[in-house]
Design a protein around this motif. Sequence first.
Motif, mmCIF file in Angstrom:
data_model
loop_
_atom_site.group_PDB
_atom_site.id
_atom_site.type_symbol
_atom_site.label_atom_id
_atom_site.label_comp_id
_atom_site.label_asym_id
_atom_site.label_seq_id
_atom_site.Cartn_x
_atom_site.Cartn_y
_atom_site.Cartn_z
ATOM 1 N N GLY A 241 -75.107 -19.661 -0.501
ATOM 2 C CA GLY A 241 -76.414 -20.363 0.210
ATOM 3 C C GLY A 241 -77.380 -19.948 -0.544
ATOM 4 N N PHE A 242 -78.414 -20.635 0.133
ATOM 5 C CA PHE A 242 -79.848 -20.435 -0.351
ATOM 6 C C PHE A 242 -80.800 -20.610 0.756
ATOM 7 C CE2 PHE A 242 -79.042 -24.974 -1.086
ATOM 8 C CZ PHE A 242 -80.254 -25.766 -0.375
ATOM 9 N N THR A 243 -81.947 -20.115 0.611
ATOM 10 C CA THR A 243 -83.101 -20.186 1.441
ATOM 11 C C THR A 243 -84.428 -20.526 0.403
ATOM 12 O OG1 THR A 243 -83.886 -17.791 1.081
ATOM 13 C CG2 THR A 243 -82.450 -18.215 2.801
ATOM 14 N N VAL A 244 -85.651 -20.540 1.082
ATOM 15 C CA VAL A 244 -86.467 -21.044 0.453
ATOM 16 C C VAL A 244 -87.002 -19.932 -0.602
ATOM 17 C CG1 VAL A 244 -88.382 -19.714 2.013
ATOM 18 C CG2 VAL A 244 -88.870 -21.703 0.614
ATOM 19 N N ALA A 245 -86.521 -18.641 -0.574
ATOM 20 C CA ALA A 245 -86.907 -17.636 -1.630
ATOM 21 C C ALA A 245 -85.732 -17.650 -2.791
ATOM 22 C CB ALA A 245 -86.582 -16.133 -0.689
ATOM 23 N N GLY A 246 -84.696 -18.275 -2.512
ATOM 24 C CA GLY A 246 -83.890 -18.533 -3.574
ATOM 25 C C GLY A 246 -82.329 -18.740 -3.239
ATOM 26 N N GLU A 247 -81.382 -18.387 -4.222
ATOM 27 C CA GLU A 247 -80.033 -18.563 -3.941
ATOM 28 C C GLU A 247 -79.168 -17.312 -3.943
ATOM 29 O OE1 GLU A 247 -76.274 -20.947 -6.288
ATOM 30 O OE2 GLU A 247 -78.571 -21.234 -6.688
ATOM 31 N N GLY A 248 -78.316 -16.949 -2.881
ATOM 32 C CA GLY A 248 -77.705 -15.833 -2.911
ATOM 33 C C GLY A 248 -76.505 -15.599 -3.811
ATOM 34 N N PRO A 249 -75.781 -14.673 -3.700
ATOM 35 C CA PRO A 249 -74.753 -14.285 -4.512
ATOM 36 C C PRO A 249 -73.406 -15.661 -4.156
ATOM 37 C CG PRO A 249 -74.636 -12.747 -2.895
ATOM 38 C CD PRO A 249 -75.843 -13.525 -2.642
ATOM 39 N N PRO A 250 -72.717 -15.935 -5.048
ATOM 40 C CA PRO A 250 -71.586 -16.996 -4.835
ATOM 41 C C PRO A 250 -70.504 -16.386 -4.165
ATOM 42 C CG PRO A 250 -71.672 -16.487 -7.122
ATOM 43 C CD PRO A 250 -72.915 -15.651 -6.609
ATOM 44 N N THR A 251 -69.435 -17.048 -3.780
ATOM 45 C CA THR A 251 -68.374 -16.460 -3.297
ATOM 46 C C THR A 251 -67.428 -16.103 -4.494
ATOM 47 O OG1 THR A 251 -67.157 -18.729 -3.104
ATOM 48 C CG2 THR A 251 -68.280 -17.794 -1.178
ATOM 49 N N LEU A 252 -66.363 -15.328 -4.386
ATOM 50 C CA LEU A 252 -65.257 -15.270 -5.353
ATOM 51 C C LEU A 252 -64.779 -16.552 -5.753
ATOM 52 C CD1 LEU A 252 -63.607 -11.967 -4.124
ATOM 53 C CD2 LEU A 252 -65.178 -12.198 -6.035
ATOM 54 N N SER A 253 -64.429 -16.770 -7.091
ATOM 55 C CA SER A 253 -63.900 -18.117 -7.229
ATOM 56 C C SER A 253 -62.298 -18.456 -6.653
ATOM 57 C CB SER A 253 -63.917 -18.207 -8.879
ATOM 58 O OG SER A 253 -62.993 -17.047 -9.480
ATOM 59 N N GLN A 254 -62.256 -19.366 -6.089
ATOM 60 C CA GLN A 254 -61.100 -19.852 -5.433
ATOM 61 C C GLN A 254 -60.486 -20.660 -6.181
ATOM 62 O OE1 GLN A 254 -60.090 -18.621 -2.615
ATOM 63 N NE2 GLN A 254 -61.422 -17.199 -2.699
ATOM 64 N N PRO A 255 -59.276 -20.561 -7.000
ATOM 65 C CA PRO A 255 -58.379 -21.150 -7.722
ATOM 66 C C PRO A 255 -57.359 -22.282 -7.200
ATOM 67 C CG PRO A 255 -57.338 -19.206 -7.701
ATOM 68 C CD PRO A 255 -58.540 -19.035 -6.872
ATOM 69 N N PHE A 256 -57.330 -23.520 -7.798
ATOM 70 C CA PHE A 256 -56.337 -24.654 -7.309
ATOM 71 C C PHE A 256 -56.137 -25.456 -8.474
ATOM 72 C CE2 PHE A 256 -60.290 -26.688 -6.841
ATOM 73 C CZ PHE A 256 -60.157 -28.006 -7.127
ATOM 74 N N ILE A 257 -54.800 -26.067 -8.325
ATOM 75 C CA ILE A 257 -54.205 -26.955 -9.545
ATOM 76 C C ILE A 257 -54.021 -28.249 -8.857
ATOM 77 C CG2 ILE A 257 -52.488 -27.246 -11.148
ATOM 78 C CD1 ILE A 257 -51.749 -24.210 -10.928
ATOM 79 N N THR A 258 -54.660 -29.280 -9.529
ATOM 80 C CA THR A 258 -54.602 -30.632 -9.151
ATOM 81 C C THR A 258 -53.065 -31.078 -9.334
ATOM 82 O OG1 THR A 258 -55.526 -31.470 -11.191
ATOM 83 C CG2 THR A 258 -56.757 -31.306 -9.295
ATOM 84 N N LEU A 259 -52.603 -31.978 -8.676
ATOM 85 C CA LEU A 259 -51.393 -32.532 -8.986
ATOM 86 C C LEU A 259 -51.192 -33.383 -10.117
ATOM 87 C CD1 LEU A 259 -50.580 -33.592 -5.282
ATOM 88 C CD2 LEU A 259 -49.998 -31.372 -6.216
ATOM 89 N N LYS A 260 -49.894 -33.538 -10.620
ATOM 90 C CA LYS A 260 -49.766 -34.265 -11.931
ATOM 91 C C LYS A 260 -49.247 -35.888 -11.371
ATOM 92 C CE LYS A 260 -46.810 -34.942 -15.929
ATOM 93 N NZ LYS A 260 -45.801 -34.243 -16.934
ATOM 94 N N TYR A 261 -48.731 -36.125 -10.334
ATOM 95 C CA TYR A 261 -48.235 -37.224 -9.959
ATOM 96 C C TYR A 261 -49.010 -37.327 -8.236
ATOM 97 C CZ TYR A 261 -44.912 -36.535 -13.520
ATOM 98 O OH TYR A 261 -44.356 -36.528 -14.797
ATOM 99 N N GLY A 262 -48.894 -38.357 -7.883
ATOM 100 C CA GLY A 262 -49.040 -38.846 -6.377
ATOM 101 C C GLY A 262 -50.424 -39.548 -6.387
ATOM 102 N N THR A 263 -50.864 -39.489 -5.172
ATOM 103 C CA THR A 263 -52.241 -40.261 -4.711
ATOM 104 C C THR A 263 -53.389 -39.590 -5.487
ATOM 105 O OG1 THR A 263 -52.357 -39.134 -2.638
ATOM 106 C CG2 THR A 263 -51.260 -41.213 -2.799
ATOM 107 N N VAL A 264 -54.475 -40.324 -5.506
ATOM 108 C CA VAL A 264 -55.856 -39.744 -6.158
ATOM 109 C C VAL A 264 -56.119 -38.675 -5.167
ATOM 110 C CG1 VAL A 264 -56.415 -41.387 -7.576
ATOM 111 C CG2 VAL A 264 -57.079 -41.667 -5.065
#
Length: 264
Positions: A241-264
Amino acid sequence: QSKNIIGYYVTVERMPNSCRDSTNLIFLKDRKVLLNLSMAYYRVNISAYNEAGDSPQAVYIVPDFSATDLPGQIHVKHQGTNAVVTWTPGYNPNCFVVDWGTGKEDMRMKIVTTATQNFTLGDFQPYKLYKIMVHASDVCQCENFTRYEKTFGVTHVYSVEGVPRTGPTNVTILNIRKHSALVKWTGIAAEDCLGFLRGYRISYTDSLRKKSESITLNSSITSYHITGLKEKTTYRVQISGFTVAGEGPPTLSQPFITLKYGTV
């Protein structure tokens, strides 16, 4: 027991109240009362009585009104830890009542009887959200303002804004597809923003550690549909998140894997 009740005592006390000896006492036979109040905080005490005496009091605090601000009526200019508040009322009452503080238990009150229509508030702490209310009243002595007070201006201010001390919470990845995924999160709590939250920034990195450009979103948005992803690829998402003073710390990275087959 209720069939022996003769009536009810209701006291309505303004919070804060510089006139401690002037609460509004109401005698009732019915179990309801209509109060025409300003947007200040109020404490309502209710007790029943019969021939034997009074019951213990039930205490009710009138909650915040849903209209958080009345814009255009109050103007605030900061001077260090002080703030000069000016206002433009629609009519000229005998006096003004100014409330300011960080919450209902921390409000201060001042009766302003001058015709200058401005007032200097002191001891503002940085990174804290203050609520300022200005009310008009035709009674200016130590009276009960419950009957006379009318609110015409409410605003929220920070003397100094900081960056958020945390990122959003409960980040989840949903609807993962071959080339897209939906990211959802819970917004940063107001007390952790340390300023007016302007928005969120999302970025994601693929398995080759190639980072995307940051995506800037409005502060009211708590989900985003990421597109243009590569199939069968691990991504990690971070949000800040950010205010007029600047950007705060990011969240811990959340991993995910896109599908090989299927819809877009």
